[in-house]
Enzyme design. Structure first.
Site, PDB file in Angstrom:
ATOM      1  N   ASP A 170      23.361  39.318   8.323  1.00 27.31           N
ATOM      2  CA  ASP A 170      23.189  39.849   9.682  1.00 27.31           C
ATOM      3  C   ASP A 170      24.452  39.670  10.534  1.00 27.31           C
ATOM      4  OD1 ASP A 170      20.465  40.071   8.843  1.00 27.31           O
ATOM      5  OD2 ASP A 170      20.024  38.065   9.613  1.00 27.31           O
ATOM      6  N   GLU A 216      14.546  47.736  12.472  1.00 24.33           N
ATOM      7  CA  GLU A 216      14.891  46.461  13.097  1.00 24.33           C
ATOM      8  C   GLU A 216      16.379  46.444  13.359  1.00 24.33           C
ATOM      9  OE1 GLU A 216      13.675  43.303  10.466  1.00 24.33           O
ATOM     10  OE2 GLU A 216      14.794  44.069   8.780  1.00 24.33           O
TER      11      GLU A 216
HETATM   12  O1  FUB Z   1      17.883  37.725   8.414  1.00 23.80           O
HETATM   13  C1  FUB Z   1      16.512  37.776   8.689  1.00 23.80           C
HETATM   14  C2  FUB Z   1      16.124  39.180   9.001  1.00 23.80           C
HETATM   15  O2  FUB Z   1      16.406  40.019   7.903  1.00 23.80           O
HETATM   16  C3  FUB Z   1      16.899  39.802  10.130  1.00 23.80           C
HETATM   17  O3  FUB Z   1      16.550  39.346  11.370  1.00 23.80           O
HETATM   18  C4  FUB Z   1      16.628  41.223   9.831  1.00 23.80           C
HETATM   19  O4  FUB Z   1      17.401  42.117  10.560  1.00 23.80           O
HETATM   20  C5  FUB Z   1      16.876  41.257   8.356  1.00 23.80           C
HETATM   21  O5  FUB Z   1      18.239  41.348   8.045  1.00 23.80           O
END
Ligand code: FUB
Length: 450
Positions: free
Chosen positions: A35, A210
């Site tokens: 991320d 997301e």
């Molecule tokens: O890293 C945990 C979660 O996985 C993140 O918050 C999402 O965007 C995905 O990458």
């Protein structure tokens, strides 16, 4: 090799900010990172990733994301990275549920000389924003901290993956996701919402969305986000003429990973006249996609402002000095037969990779090696060959000049062998490396010129 050091020493070096990682993908190889939010502060790029760790008894949930803290990394050239150590950790944030191990994707932005670090995680007290993830802020005077967490999370925010845009008029916006993607104005203090959140509802309704990352370029606001259109996440974008939309879905920035890493999560930025995409893949953990590693590739725009799709590479960005270890396994091109990439040590993947030539027609090409002007006289190669083999290194391509022939003597052990440089050429070149015609199997870790 820094990855060979004992874990306690690695941690100590990281804590004191002495440890660096290198170019190529993944560009951080001393720990798992995911991320990546990249920001330019001053003349350096800072990357604020999540930090995946393996689950252990009493530490997170097996088979899921386990994330306890955040490090920040910085670079002046996108090639040499410094790990500045831990900046925020779950048990030092007053409102975080201890042992939740859910410090997910963060962001950091600078305003009026302060650095605001936004992070999602699980609260102790579910009466503040309800159950599930919420988002908090920690504030510092420098991009590397120390960051002081606010006593409570941001009121009115439920969800993950915070991202902040400060618009040209100075108005700041917070974006996040929770099924949908939301956006809201922030107050000038950067710590509170200034208005009710808005659902950015023009995005695809089917499949998880997301990880919003919003930026403005030439009057166009780009809302970029991972979305599961098919089986796993791919990076998509929509555009608008204002920060909270309405947005129009435009296309795909990066396709789904061909190897099945379920998540992707990204940020984009311009640095020294070039745009870059920061994203992640599970390079160092091919069998478990919740231990991820951050990557960078170059990105460009078409004349109408649309984003040209990015093909993920192992080579990454920037030039590699001929005098550094050139990790051929982070190749630009690899022959379809006769050459493969493997871990040096499958029990310790942080040691990285090797190029395995099986003895018949394999080759590897590594672009962007900077030889400089000063004549280099010797090449070193770390290799192993059970029967012995000579490796030929050419400049530019298969028909380029032979710059060296290095013989790896017969033996089971890894050996560092040297050979004279036969034809030095200044400037930047690709290396084309292959066993000499008739040679047997040989494995190569790296080559370096002196
Ligand atoms: O890293 C945990 C979660 O996985 C993140 O918050 C999402 O965007 C995905 O990458």
């Amino acid at each position: 090799m820094i990855q060979n050091l004992k874990p306690w020493l690695l941690t100590a070096l990281a804590l004191y900010g002495l440890q660096s990682a290198h170019a190529q993908n993944p560009f951080i190889t001393n720990q798992f990172t995911a991320d990546p939010t990249a920001r330019v502060f001053g003349d350096r790029v800072y990357v604020y990733p999540s930090h995946d760790i393996p689950a252990a008894p009493g530490r997170g949930r097996a088979g899921w994301f386990v994330m306890e803290d955040y490090h920040v990394f910085s670079s002046a050239n996108l090639i040499d990275w410094t790990d500045h150590g831990v900046i925020v950790t779950q048990n030092k944030v007053p409102w975080v549920k201890p042992d939740s191990y859910s410090m997910w994707a963060p962001d950091c932005i600078q305003r009026n000389g302060k650095y605001f670090f936004y992070f999602p995680t699980t609260p102790k007290d579910t009466t503040i924003n309800g159950r599930g993830f919420t988002i908090g802020v920690a504030v510092a005077d420098k991009p590397t901290g120390p960051f002081v967490p606010q006593p409570l999370p941001i009121k009115g925010v439920r969800g993950i993956d915070p991202n902040v845009l400060i618009d040209k008029d100075g108005q700041a916006y917070l974006y996040w996701s929770q099924g949908n993607i939301y956006g809201a104005k922030l107050k000038d203090n950067m710590l509170e919402l200034a208005a009710e959140p808005k659902t950015l509802s023009e995005l695809p309704t089917k499949g998880l969305k997301e990880g919003p990352y919003v930026f403005e370029r030439k009057g166009i606001y780009y809302l970029t986000y991972p979305h599961v259109e098919n089986k796993t996440e791919r990076l998509e974008y929509a555009t608008s003429t204002s920060p909270l939309g309405p947005f129009t879905v435009k296309g795909v920035i990066m396709d789904e990973s061909p190897t099945g890493c379920w998540t992707n999560h990204h940020s984009l930025l311009p640095f020294k006249n070039q745009w870059y995409l920061f994203y992640h893949h599970n390079d160092l953990s091919p069998n478990f996609d919740k231990n991820r590693s951050v990557r960078i590739d170059s990105l460009s725009f078409a004349a109408d402002g649309s984003i040209n799709k990015v093909q993920p590479t192992l080579r990454g960005v920037g030039l590699t000095s001929a005098q550094q270890k050139i990790q051929l396994d982070r190749y630009s091109r690899l022959s379809k037969q006769g050459a493969t990439i493997a871990f040096l040590d499958t029990a310790n993947k942080f040691q990285g990779w090797k190029t395995v030539f099986s003895g018949g027609g394999g080759w590897v090409q590594y672009n962007g090696v900077a030889f400089g002007q000063q004549k280099l006289k010797t090449v070193s190669l770390r290799g192993t060959s059970s029967a012995g083999a000579t490796v030929q290194i050419r400049l530019d391509n298969a028909s380029g000049p032979v710059v060296a022939e290095v013989t790896v003597p017969k033996g089971a052990a890894w050996q560092e062998v040297k050979a004279p440089v036969l034809a030095f050429k200044s400037g930047t070149h690709a290396l084309y490396v292959a066993p000499k015609s008739g040679a047997g199997a040989v494995e190569v870790d790296w080559v370096r010129f002196e």
